[in-house]
Design an enzyme around this catalytic site. Structure first.
Site: not given
Ligand code: DX5
Ligand code: ZN
Length: 229
Positions: A20, A45, A47, A49, A79, A81, A150, A155-156, A158, A185-187, A208
């Site tokens: 991502s 990926h 993102d 927004m 992706h 959002m 998810m 949204g972010f 990290g 996706d996420g963390g 991240s």
């Molecule tokens: C969150 C995004 C993710 C994000 C993942 O809203 O959809 O794709 O970039 O970031 P990490 O891997 O740092 O959680």
């Molecule tokens: Zn994403």
């Protein structure tokens, strides 16, 4: 140039890692995206927004087009959002997307939009947020090539991985069989990835943990799991 996104069924035991670019240094986006691909990422990926569906703004179609120009062979996994995926999907397809995922929570004709994405030559994905039950996704899953569960509130990058979403992956995998792409996706990191893989994910997205690492290849290998494809 074959840019079919996720049209090929997953192979047994296959695990892919998508990078991502939200955590890349945007001043060096093309270089860092290329480096992630060389390090073993199977896709980029992207993102998107809109500051409405989620409380952040990120990349528009021009950034997607620029990535397509600089990494012409990459699978660009967009992706969305956004509140109006029906408005934005065509813009990103025109900008070179290989695949477009949009959200269950967006008020749109989900199956109809998947059909329009397919008609435009891309694969289609459906995403659900951590608090959304999986039932409705199961009902319409056959219209999609990829299902995204998810593991953070979008949204972010990290954020901390929410492991309470793992049973949704197990339900999808049990109901839909081995061929479908199930993305997390996420963390996602080398620490949290084993639980994702055990639950049935075969497409793991990380921002991240890859771009924050001094060794992209080691991070990607750790997320995919040693000794796997
Ligand atoms: C969150 C995004 C993710 C994000 C993942 O809203 O959809 O794709 O970039 O970031 P990490 O891997 O740092 O959680
Ligand atoms: Zn994403």
């Amino acid at each position: 140039m074959e840019l079919t996104g996720f049209s090929r069924p997953a192979e047994a035991g296959e695990r892919q890692v998508g990078a991502s670019v939200l955590s890349a240094d945007f001043g060096q986006l093309a270089d860092q995206a290329s480096a992630a691909l060389r390090a073993g990422a199977s896709s980029l990926h992207v993102d998107v927004m809109d500051g409405h569906f989620v409380p952040n703004l990120s990349m528009g179609p021009a950034v997607c087009a620029s990535l397509r120009n600089h990494v012409p062979d990459a699978v660009l996994d967009v992706h969305l959002m956004v509140t109006r995926p029906d408005t934005f999907a065509p813009l990103f397809i025109d900008a070179g997307a290989s695949h477009v995922t949009f959200h269950m929570e967006a008020e749109v004709d989900h199956v109809g939009l998947a059909g329009r994405i397919h008609d435009a030559g891309c694969t289609a994905g459906l995403a659900i947020n951590p608090d959304t039950p999986v039932d409705r996704m199961l009902e319409i899953a056959s219209a999609f090539d990829l299902l995204l569960v998810m593991s953070v509130h979008p949204g972010f990058s990290g954020q901390k991985f929410i492991d309470a979403v793992l049973p949704k992956v197990e339900s999808l995998r049990a109901a839909l069989g081995p061929d479908v792409w199930i993305q997390m996706d996420g963390g996602v990191s080398p620490t949290t990835a084993p639980a994702c893989r055990d639950a049935g994910c075969n497409q793991l997205v990380s921002a991240s943990a890859i771009f924050g690492s001094s060794d992209y290849a080691a991070a990607i290998k750790g997320i995919r799991g040693l000794g796997t494809s």
